[in-house]
Motif scaffolding. Structure first.
Motif, PDB file in Angstrom:
ATOM      1  N   GLY A 167       0.825  -1.197   0.000  1.00 21.96           N
ATOM      2  CA  GLY A 167       0.000   0.000   0.000  1.00 21.96           C
ATOM      3  C   GLY A 167       0.864   1.254   0.000  1.00 21.96           C
ATOM      4  O   GLY A 167       1.892   1.333  -0.668  1.00 21.96           O
ATOM      5  N   GLU A 168       0.435   2.234   0.793  1.00 16.69           N
ATOM      6  CA  GLU A 168       1.208   3.465   0.941  1.00 16.69           C
ATOM      7  C   GLU A 168       2.004   3.472   2.245  1.00 16.69           C
ATOM      8  O   GLU A 168       2.458   4.526   2.696  1.00 16.69           O
ATOM      9  CB  GLU A 168       0.272   4.678   0.878  1.00 16.69           C
ATOM     10  CG  GLU A 168      -0.292   4.935  -0.505  1.00 16.69           C
ATOM     11  CD  GLU A 168       0.810   5.085  -1.556  1.00 16.69           C
ATOM     12  OE1 GLU A 168       1.740   5.884  -1.318  1.00 16.69           O
ATOM     13  OE2 GLU A 168       0.738   4.398  -2.589  1.00 16.69           O
ATOM     14  N   GLY A 169       2.169   2.282   2.830  1.00 17.43           N
ATOM     15  CA  GLY A 169       2.953   2.177   4.048  1.00 17.43           C
ATOM     16  C   GLY A 169       4.399   2.584   3.817  1.00 17.43           C
ATOM     17  O   GLY A 169       4.904   2.545   2.686  1.00 17.43           O
ATOM     18  N   SER A 207       7.932   5.007   1.102  1.00 18.97           N
ATOM     19  CA  SER A 207       6.926   4.090   0.577  1.00 18.97           C
ATOM     20  C   SER A 207       7.580   3.291  -0.556  1.00 18.97           C
ATOM     21  O   SER A 207       8.653   3.651  -1.063  1.00 18.97           O
ATOM     22  CB  SER A 207       5.720   4.857   0.041  1.00 18.97           C
ATOM     23  OG  SER A 207       6.077   5.574  -1.131  1.00 18.97           O
ATOM     24  N   MET A 208       6.936   2.214  -0.974  1.00 19.88           N
ATOM     25  CA  MET A 208       7.483   1.445  -2.088  1.00 19.88           C
ATOM     26  C   MET A 208       7.424   2.251  -3.389  1.00 19.88           C
ATOM     27  O   MET A 208       8.272   2.076  -4.269  1.00 19.88           O
ATOM     28  CB  MET A 208       6.732   0.126  -2.231  1.00 19.88           C
ATOM     29  CG  MET A 208       6.954  -0.849  -1.080  1.00 19.88           C
ATOM     30  SD  MET A 208       8.679  -1.362  -0.844  1.00 19.88           S
ATOM     31  CE  MET A 208       9.195  -0.212   0.453  1.00 19.88           C
ATOM     32  N   ARG A 224       8.717   0.651 -11.428  1.00 13.13           N
ATOM     33  CA  ARG A 224       7.438   1.061 -10.855  1.00 13.13           C
ATOM     34  C   ARG A 224       7.028   0.091  -9.758  1.00 13.13           C
ATOM     35  O   ARG A 224       7.490  -1.057  -9.720  1.00 13.13           O
ATOM     36  CB  ARG A 224       6.349   1.127 -11.926  1.00 13.13           C
ATOM     37  CG  ARG A 224       6.045  -0.199 -12.601  1.00 13.13           C
ATOM     38  CD  ARG A 224       5.162  -0.013 -13.829  1.00 13.13           C
ATOM     39  NE  ARG A 224       4.951  -1.274 -14.530  1.00 13.13           N
ATOM     40  CZ  ARG A 224       3.898  -2.068 -14.323  1.00 13.13           C
ATOM     41  NH1 ARG A 224       2.957  -1.716 -13.453  1.00 13.13           N
ATOM     42  NH2 ARG A 224       3.774  -3.194 -14.987  1.00 13.13           N
ATOM     43  N   PHE A 225       6.167   0.577  -8.900  1.00 10.19           N
ATOM     44  CA  PHE A 225       5.635  -0.245  -7.817  1.00 10.19           C
ATOM     45  C   PHE A 225       4.222  -0.685  -8.155  1.00 10.19           C
ATOM     46  O   PHE A 225       3.393   0.135  -8.566  1.00 10.19           O
ATOM     47  CB  PHE A 225       5.629   0.534  -6.500  1.00 10.19           C
ATOM     48  CG  PHE A 225       4.844  -0.132  -5.396  1.00 10.19           C
ATOM     49  CD1 PHE A 225       5.157  -1.414  -4.980  1.00 10.19           C
ATOM     50  CD2 PHE A 225       3.779   0.526  -4.783  1.00 10.19           C
ATOM     51  CE1 PHE A 225       4.430  -2.043  -3.976  1.00 10.19           C
ATOM     52  CE2 PHE A 225       3.053  -0.086  -3.776  1.00 10.19           C
ATOM     53  CZ  PHE A 225       3.377  -1.372  -3.364  1.00 10.19           C
ATOM     54  N   VAL A 226       3.956  -1.973  -8.010  1.00  6.65           N
ATOM     55  CA  VAL A 226       2.615  -2.523  -8.183  1.00  6.65           C
ATOM     56  C   VAL A 226       2.125  -2.997  -6.825  1.00  6.65           C
ATOM     57  O   VAL A 226       2.726  -3.898  -6.215  1.00  6.65           O
ATOM     58  CB  VAL A 226       2.611  -3.691  -9.196  1.00  6.65           C
ATOM     59  CG1 VAL A 226       1.242  -4.379  -9.207  1.00  6.65           C
ATOM     60  CG2 VAL A 226       2.970  -3.188 -10.582  1.00  6.65           C
ATOM     61  N   ASP A 227       1.064  -2.371  -6.349  1.00  9.65           N
ATOM     62  CA  ASP A 227       0.505  -2.704  -5.035  1.00  9.65           C
ATOM     63  C   ASP A 227      -0.450  -3.886  -5.186  1.00  9.65           C
ATOM     64  O   ASP A 227      -1.587  -3.727  -5.632  1.00  9.65           O
ATOM     65  CB  ASP A 227      -0.224  -1.488  -4.468  1.00  9.65           C
ATOM     66  CG  ASP A 227      -0.780  -1.739  -3.079  1.00  9.65           C
ATOM     67  OD1 ASP A 227      -0.233  -2.618  -2.373  1.00  9.65           O
ATOM     68  OD2 ASP A 227      -1.759  -1.062  -2.698  1.00  9.65           O
TER      69      ASP A 227
END
Length: 286
Positions: A167-169, A207-208, A224-227
């Motif tokens: 997530g946005e953690g 964040s990731m 890129r980040f894929v949540d």
């Protein structure tokens, strides 16, 4: 009084190797432990360095190796269902041979209900250390390291995608060099830190999405980040054929970040080493 040497478990790994080099530069007497003392990965500074065989799964080898050791750097055993039993054997051997202090490489947020599954093993190990100290065994210090910044870089797949249910953690990940620097300070002055649990983090919480953007900015490689959802995370890792406990750990690496349990920033690196903790940008520039 002659100073008893510092023993380094996991001396061929990323952390143990770094600590050994720092102790060598400081002129601190130390002994290296390895399953194979003849391994080319053992960080010998010179031919005078004592290298002893120590196998986490062989209690007799641990007792022989720890003879005459004052302080022990205990790097956690390889990820395995047997890990806690091996840790118990190390602590028992240290107590039996008169080791005075154990510095344990634990994990930030170690707790019986931690989201990251391996953090639960680290908590259980800390409990063993505390029980041994109360029973007259070695005192201890737990270095509760966050995830390594160096490893976050390696989480990016060959397709340029960093994927997981984060997530946005945010995570205050820390450079291996900084963890080693802290450990080197503590093993040389264990009395000052006896009984303490020290969070060891970086100086920023990312964040990731931040991680992916920084990697792209510094390498030029599209990243890129894929949540993922939890279900998608398990499905995307199923092809490895890993045991359930291992997949649970992989996925909970990200859900622990999502939970917010790993976002707090500590001043341990700067306070103990006198220099600021490295950032992800620092590692990428290097």
């Amino acid at each position: 009084m002659t100073q008893l040497p510092i023993g380094i478990l996991g001396s061929t790994g990323h952390l143990g190797t770094r600590v050994a080099k720092l102790l060598g530069k400081a002129g601190a007497p130390h002994v290296l432990f390895a399953r194979d003392p003849d391994s080319p990965h053992v960080p010998r500074q010179d031919s005078t360095i004592d290298v002893r065989r120590a196998d986490y799964a062989d209690a007799a080898s641990l007792r022989a190796a720890f003879d005459g050791i004052g302080t022990l750097l205990m790097v956690s055993a390889v990820e395995s269902p047997e890990r806690l039993a091996w840790h118990g054997a190390i602590i028992d051997a240290a107590g039996a041979t008169g080791v005075q202090h154990i510095v344990y490489a634990s994990f930030m947020g170690a707790a019986p209900d931690a989201t990251f599954t391996f953090a639960r093993d680290h908590f259980a190990t800390e409990q063993l250390l505390e029980a041994a100290a109360k029973a007259g065994g070695p005192s201890f210090t737990a270095l509760r390291d966050n995830f390594y910044l160096d490893v976050l870089i390696e989480f990016v797949g060959p397709d340029g995608v960093l994927r997981g249910p984060a997530g946005e953690g945010r995570v205050s990940a820390v450079a291996r060099d900084d963890v080693a620097a802290v450990a080197a300070v503590v093993v040389q002055d264990p009395g000052t830190y006896a009984g303490q649990r020290l969070d060891v983090t970086g100086r920023e919480a990312l964040s990731m999405s931040d991680v992916a953007a920084l990697i792209e900015d510094h390498t030029g490689r599209p990243t890129r980040f894929v949540d993922e959802s939890d279900e998608e995370a398990y499905a995307s890792r199923a092809h490895y054929g890993a045991p359930q406990w291992q997949v649970d750990a992989w996925v909970s690496t990200y859900t622990a970040i999502r939970s917010g349990e790993l976002a707090e920033i500590s001043d341990t690196v700067e306070r103990l080493t006198g220099r600021r903790a490295k950032t992800l940008a620092d590692l990428l520039r290097r």
